[in-house]
Design an enzyme around this catalytic site. Structure first.
Site, PDB file in Angstrom:
ATOM      1  N   LYS A  76       0.182 -48.666  -5.001  1.00 52.77           N
ATOM      2  CA  LYS A  76      -0.180 -50.038  -5.389  1.00 52.77           C
ATOM      3  C   LYS A  76       1.060 -50.717  -5.912  1.00 52.77           C
ATOM      4  O   LYS A  76       1.625 -50.288  -6.913  1.00 52.77           O
ATOM      5  CB  LYS A  76      -1.175 -49.966  -6.545  1.00 52.77           C
ATOM      6  CG  LYS A  76      -2.584 -50.026  -6.124  1.00 52.77           C
ATOM      7  CD  LYS A  76      -3.441 -50.025  -7.354  1.00 52.77           C
ATOM      8  CE  LYS A  76      -4.649 -50.844  -7.102  1.00 52.77           C
ATOM      9  NZ  LYS A  76      -5.682 -50.627  -8.097  1.00 52.77           N
ATOM     10  N   ASP A  85     -15.795 -51.210 -14.142  1.00 56.18           N
ATOM     11  CA  ASP A  85     -15.864 -51.858 -12.833  1.00 56.18           C
ATOM     12  C   ASP A  85     -16.441 -50.907 -11.787  1.00 56.18           C
ATOM     13  O   ASP A  85     -15.865 -50.709 -10.723  1.00 56.18           O
ATOM     14  CB  ASP A  85     -14.475 -52.349 -12.424  1.00 56.18           C
ATOM     15  CG  ASP A  85     -14.560 -53.476 -11.397  1.00 56.18           C
ATOM     16  OD1 ASP A  85     -15.668 -54.027 -11.192  1.00 56.18           O
ATOM     17  OD2 ASP A  85     -13.524 -53.778 -10.784  1.00 56.18           O
ATOM     18  N   GLY A 119      -4.660 -57.358  -2.909  1.00 52.35           N
ATOM     19  CA  GLY A 119      -5.504 -58.003  -3.912  1.00 52.35           C
ATOM     20  C   GLY A 119      -4.649 -58.970  -4.678  1.00 52.35           C
ATOM     21  O   GLY A 119      -3.484 -59.201  -4.308  1.00 52.35           O
ATOM     22  N   GLY A 178      -4.074 -52.656   2.312  1.00 48.79           N
ATOM     23  CA  GLY A 178      -4.976 -53.504   1.541  1.00 48.79           C
ATOM     24  C   GLY A 178      -4.201 -54.395   0.603  1.00 48.79           C
ATOM     25  O   GLY A 178      -3.005 -54.216   0.404  1.00 48.79           O
ATOM     26  N   TYR A 182      -3.117 -58.759  -7.392  1.00 48.31           N
ATOM     27  CA  TYR A 182      -1.924 -58.227  -8.060  1.00 48.31           C
ATOM     28  C   TYR A 182      -0.842 -57.884  -7.060  1.00 48.31           C
ATOM     29  O   TYR A 182       0.273 -57.598  -7.446  1.00 48.31           O
ATOM     30  CB  TYR A 182      -2.312 -56.929  -8.806  1.00 48.31           C
ATOM     31  CG  TYR A 182      -2.740 -55.934  -7.825  1.00 48.31           C
ATOM     32  CD1 TYR A 182      -4.045 -55.953  -7.362  1.00 48.31           C
ATOM     33  CD2 TYR A 182      -1.808 -55.092  -7.236  1.00 48.31           C
ATOM     34  CE1 TYR A 182      -4.418 -55.139  -6.336  1.00 48.31           C
ATOM     35  CE2 TYR A 182      -2.198 -54.285  -6.207  1.00 48.31           C
ATOM     36  CZ  TYR A 182      -3.489 -54.314  -5.770  1.00 48.31           C
ATOM     37  OH  TYR A 182      -3.834 -53.508  -4.732  1.00 48.31           O
ATOM     38  N   GLY A 183      -1.163 -57.797  -5.755  1.00 47.26           N
ATOM     39  CA  GLY A 183      -0.145 -57.381  -4.786  1.00 47.26           C
ATOM     40  C   GLY A 183      -0.767 -56.564  -3.662  1.00 47.26           C
ATOM     41  O   GLY A 183      -1.916 -56.792  -3.292  1.00 47.26           O
ATOM     42  N   LYS A 184       0.002 -55.607  -3.158  1.00 44.93           N
ATOM     43  CA  LYS A 184      -0.464 -54.885  -1.972  1.00 44.93           C
ATOM     44  C   LYS A 184      -0.601 -53.384  -2.209  1.00 44.93           C
ATOM     45  O   LYS A 184      -0.020 -52.829  -3.131  1.00 44.93           O
ATOM     46  CB  LYS A 184       0.522 -55.115  -0.830  1.00 44.93           C
ATOM     47  CG  LYS A 184       0.396 -56.504  -0.248  1.00 44.93           C
ATOM     48  CD  LYS A 184       1.245 -56.653   0.989  1.00 44.93           C
ATOM     49  CE  LYS A 184       0.846 -57.936   1.717  1.00 44.93           C
ATOM     50  NZ  LYS A 184       1.712 -58.225   2.849  1.00 44.93           N
TER      51      LYS A 184
END
Ligand SMILES: *[C@@H]1O[C@H](CO)[C@@H](O)[C@H](O)[C@H]1NC(C)=O
Ligand SMILES: *[C@@H]1O[C@H](CO)[C@@H](O)[C@H](O)[C@H]1NC(C)=O
Ligand SMILES: *[C@@H]1O[C@H](CO)[C@@H](O)[C@H](O)[C@H]1NC(C)=O
Length: 946
Positions: free
Chosen positions: A652, A748, A633, A631, A635-637
């Protein structure tokens, strides 16, 4: 300065305190490093790695991840290690093809070798297997090995030896007699010939095996007489299975000395002479099989055999009349004596036991029947002179159709029953690929072969055993029980996976071993059994990443040297840094010099999470390979990885160039390390090394709630599961709000951030936007609005005042999402508004039929549905003050579950897990959620301006 400022000062103070206690700290640090050392360098012993590679290269088909150089480090399927040495190989039903090479002798620490149910594995057993002196368990059942059984006499630790159902020829090696610890000896179903060996002056023999409980030699070609010397009163045998051989001579009277015996099968041989009278001493024997021999003389007095329930001496030459005392045995159920020379008058007496089900005396020479008391169960006297006189109309002279009683697990009553052609329907209405094989019971003690309660007990026992060994099993089904031509009760077994549609190879290795090494114990009346499993076409994508050709790293010596250097360096560095650190603190930039690569020296506040080096991260993700990318996003992977301990993790990795400051990163880790709850995704560790920032989370296998609701994951969420997920989420949030110290607002909550573990327990993930509420912020924090549209609390949005009730709002939206399976904002329509407009509490289902997710089940079957909607609507009240606290929501949901007959405190019901399909590709992984956003320029823990 805001309250975040306070907490930062606290941090600084703590850190400073620790720097002052430098001496103590270094001891701790040194210990930590030393403890981690064997883990981080756990590399397979060279000889063992080479031996396994030799095995692997001999196999045309092998387990899917058997490549690379470190079978212990990034564990190969079926390999178990202790430190760097391989101690177990368990590869049941893997479909292995080829031979077993002599190289196996290098695995000198090997204790368990289970290669059962690989029919493709054959050839001679290498004699060097006899040098593996640590071996305790050797299981080769159901392969195709041939040739002679090698000398195993040096395997002094051997407890369990199963060589049955192969093609072994030659004699039973006398050296087996030297295995003084042997408990289980199964040589059945081979082509073994010759005499059963007993000891002499210069040769060992099986009479020496006085601790062995099982002699299973059936279905061979063993000949000559059974040696008198084989049995003695010291023996502890419980199962003596010599059936289906060519044994001759008479039954040795020494058999009567083995008082521990429970099952005797000598049938299907060429035994002659009388049945020795002293078997009447064997008070533990339940099943006695002597059929198909040439035994003569009368049936001896058996009335001392108190446990006897099953006596079969068919097709022999037993004469005289039957002693009446036989029928008074308290446990007796079945007497089969057809085709003998029994004569005289049959007299059952009046005290025959009530458990007596079947007496088969067909084709004998019985002339009369003295029925003192009506015998209601089955008595067969056809083919006797008695029936010739009475005629076939007489009760016991009518030829009764042999009841072909057979059992199969009933077909479940499912709404949907059409599985794709290669899948099977489980008893829990799930389409899946079961592991299949056949159970063979060599001496069942009952004759009511259609009595389903016995098989149900068997099913239950199987399921309990699998589940208590953490095998991922949902249910088992039995099919087509029958008595086969060997006079064994055979039943087909299907074992269904719990969460997935297909087992992976590691699951099969566990399940196969449970059956091959007799971990599974059936109800006692089924007697001794063996299992032959079929090769299973396992899933490959979930039992670990493929680690290819990992470079063999440093040996322990070099590693040790480097460690010492590092420690010395750390001490020097620390002393040098002490003054500097204090100066830095004064300047309110306490961690300016913090850098994980210089040791974990700057990480004072952590209890749980581990520090990982960049190299460890690289290794665990196979150099951040594409295949492990699950995955991404802003900010990175996110990568899936496997630590050296075998633990799967989600890593992450912040994008190069978008990493946040060390302090923010650290604050975040410290926040996460304080929360521990089964409904929150756990932080395993972090990496702050070589300019990289990574967070290492536990890996949650079943993806996000959103994937399941959208049907992408193939997990079917019925109403009960949705309640369970709602409850898990509510509990996780209640913990954050009410039990964490300081309380934390998640900010969130959304279906992308609710992950489902292998038992579909909900786990709240992604704490990237979390806010701790420290003293003085009891009710709200003023902060820049962040979150995800659709879940955002309108009050927070308007006032910028964040409270725990903002999470409650998001949770309410999530509840609506649970019942509708819709995204909160879809095609421009907002779910909260839509439900609010539709709802009519006077109508059935609150008039919500139109928006409900049909896959929950019929609306009328959703117990507690209205209460659930009421709760959801309270949670999305405009005003935060009117929303319930999370702990109230927990209570509400628990109440609904009780209404629905569920136990809110049970683990999620894994027994009802069902997958309708398998998704081939990795779905977008929830760790890749878009709100953990380092690159947005507003790091999650940034102090917001007032
Ligand atoms: C048969 O055996 C039982 C128990 O060993 C004994 O009590 C009984 O006397 C025996 N009967 C005969 C006829 O020998
Ligand atoms: C029953 O058979 C035995 C030998 O098999 C014989 O000695 C005996 O006389 C027979 N008894 C009767 C009543 O026929
Ligand atoms: C079926 O087997 C059970 C033991 O599992 C036994 O208790 C029961 O009596 C049997 N029923 C019949 C009808 O034989």
């Amino acid at each position: 300065m805001g309250n975040m400022g306070h907490s930062m000062l606290d941090l600084v103070r703590c850190a400073l305190g620790l720097w002052r206690k430098m001496g103590l700290w270094f001891c701790t640090c040194l210990l930590t490093v030393l403890f981690q050392f064997p883990l981080t360098l756990a590399i397979t012993n060279d000889g063992d790695a080479a031996a396994l590679r030799a095995l692997s290269s001999n196999w045309e088909k092998k387990p899917f991840n058997w490549d690379g150089s470190d079978p212990c480090g990034s564990p190969w399927v079926g390999i178990g290690c202790t430190n760097s040495r391989v101690t177990s190989i368990t590869l049941s039903s893997m479909g292995l093809k080829g031979t077993l090479p002599g190289d196996i002798q290098s695995l000198t620490e090997l204790q368990t070798l289970d290669l059962s149910y690989n029919v493709g594995l054959g050839g001679n057993l290498p004699p060097s297997i006899g040098t593996l002196s640590n071996l305790t368990t050797l299981i080769l059942v159901g392969c195709s090995f041939s040739g002679q059984i090698p000398d195993l006499g040096s395997l002094q630790q051997l407890v369990f030896l199963s060589l049955n159902s192969n093609q072994f020829t030659g004699v039973i090696p006398p050296s087996i007699g030297k295995l003084s610890k042997l408990y289980w000896l199964d040589l059945a179903d081979n082509k073994l010939r010759g005499t059963i060996p007993v000891s002499s002056e210069n040769s060992p023999g099986l009479d020496m095996l006085i601790h062995t409980k099982h002699f299973h030699f059936g279905k061979n070609q063993l000949s000559d007489s059974i040696p008198e010397q084989l049995f003695s009163s010291e023996m502890q045998l419980i199962h003596l299975l010599f059936d289906n051989n060519a044994l001759s001579g008479s039954i040795p009277s020494t058999l009567g000395l083995v008082k521990t015996l429970e099952v005797i099968r000598l049938d299907r041989n060429s035994l002659i002479g009388h049945v020795p009278t002293n078997i009447n001493n064997l008070t533990a024997v339940g099943e006695l099989h002597l059929s198909d021999n040439k035994l003569t003389g009368p049936l001896p007095n058996l009335s001392g055999m108190n446990a006897l329930s099953y006596v079969v001496v068919e097709y022999a030459r037993i004469g005289n009349s039957l002693p009446q005392s036989l029928f008074t045995l308290p446990q007796l159920q079945t007497v089969r004596l057809r085709n003998n020379f029994l004569n005289g008058t049959l007299d059952l007496g009046t005290n025959y036991t009530s458990s007596l089900q079947l007496i088969d005396l067909q084709s004998n020479k019985i002339e009369g029947f003295l029925e003192r008391k009506v015998f209601k169960n089955q008595l067969m006297l056809m083919g006797n002179p008695f029936c010739d006189q009475r005629g076939s109309n007489y009760n016991h002279c009518t030829t009764q159709p042999q009841s072909a009683a057979s059992y199969s697990t009933p077909t479940p009553n499912c709404q949907q029953t059409d599985c794709s052609s290669d899948q099977n329907l489980s008893p829990n209405c799930k389409c899946a690929y079961p592991y299949v094989g056949t159970l063979y019971f060599r001496a069942p003690s009952f004759s009511d072969l259609g009595n389903s309660s016995r098989y149900q007990a068997l099913e239950k026992q199987l399921l309990t055993t699998f589940q208590s060994h953490n095998a991922d099993v949902d249910s088992v089904a039995l099919h087509d029980s029958l008595i086969n031509s060997d006079n064994y009760l055979q039943i087909d077994l299907q074992v269904f996976p719990a969460v997935k549609a297909r087992f992976n190879q590691s699951d099969i290795s566990v399940i196969g071993f449970i059956l091959s090494n007799q971990t599974f114990k059936p109800p006692k009346y089924f007697g001794p059994f063996y299992f032959l499993g079929r090769v299973y076409n396992a899933a490959q994508d979930t039992s670990g990443s493929k680690f290819k050709n990992l470079p063999v790293i440093i040996g322990a010596f070099v590693g040790g040297l480097i460690l010492v250097l590092i420690v010395i360096g750390l001490i020097a560095y620390a002393i040098g840094q002490k003054r500097k650190a204090e100066r830095v603190v004064e300047q309110s930039q306490p961690f300016a010099s913090w850098d994980g690569s210089k040791g974990s020296g700057g990480v004072p506040q952590l209890k749980g999470p581990r520090w990982f080096s960049f190299d460890e991260m690289k290794k665990s993700t196979n150099n951040f390979s594409e295949a492990n990318d699950i995955g991404s996003g802003g900010y990175g992977k996110v990568y899936r990885g496997m630590l050296v301990t075998g633990q799967l993790v989600a890593i992450k990795r912040a994008q190069q160039g978008s990493v946040q400051g060390g302090l923010e990163f650290k604050t975040e880790i410290e926040l996460l390390s304080r929360v521990h709850h089964k409904n929150l995704v756990a932080l395993v560790g972090f990496c702050f090394d070589q300019g990289e920032q990574m967070l290492v989370y536990e890996y949650v296998p079943n993806g996000s709630l959103r994937e399941s609701l959208s049907g992408k994951s193939g997990i079917h969420l019925d109403w009960r599961r949705r309640l369970q997920i709602a409850l898990g989420t509510a509990r996780g949030l209640a913990y954050l709000h009410e039990l964490a110290d300081p309380p934390i607002i998640h900010r969130d909550i959304k279906s992308n951030n609710i992950l489902l573990d292998e038992r579909l327990n909900a786990k709240v993930a992604d704490f990237g936007l979390c806010k701790p509420m420290t003293d003085g912020q009891k009710d709200h924090i003023t902060t820049q609005v962040k979150g995800t549209m659709g879940y955002l609390d309108p009050e927070y949005y308007m006032t910028q005042q964040l409270t725990d009730k903002s999470d409650v709002y998001g949770f309410g939206v999530l509840l609506l999402e649970l019942i509708t399976a819709r995204r909160p904002i879809e095609k421009g329509r907002y779910i909260v508004r839509e439900v609010r407009n539709l709802i009519d509490r006077k109508k059935d289902c609150y008039n919500l039929h139109g928006v409900l997710d049909p896959s929950m089940g019929l609306p009328s079957s959703l117990t507690g549905f209205e209460k659930f909607v009421d709760l959801a609507m309270q949670c999305v009240e405009e005003s935060g003050a009117e929303r319930p606290a999370m702990s109230q929501a927990v209570k509400e949901i628990e109440g609904i579950m009780l209404l629905a007959g569920m136990n809110p405190n049970a683990e999620s019901a894994h027994t009802s897990a069902s997958y309708e399909g398998t998704s081939k590709d990795h779905p977008m992984h929830p760790y890749g959620g878009d709100s953990f956003d380092y690159s947005a320029g507003v790091p999650s823990s940034k102090i917001e301006p007032k």
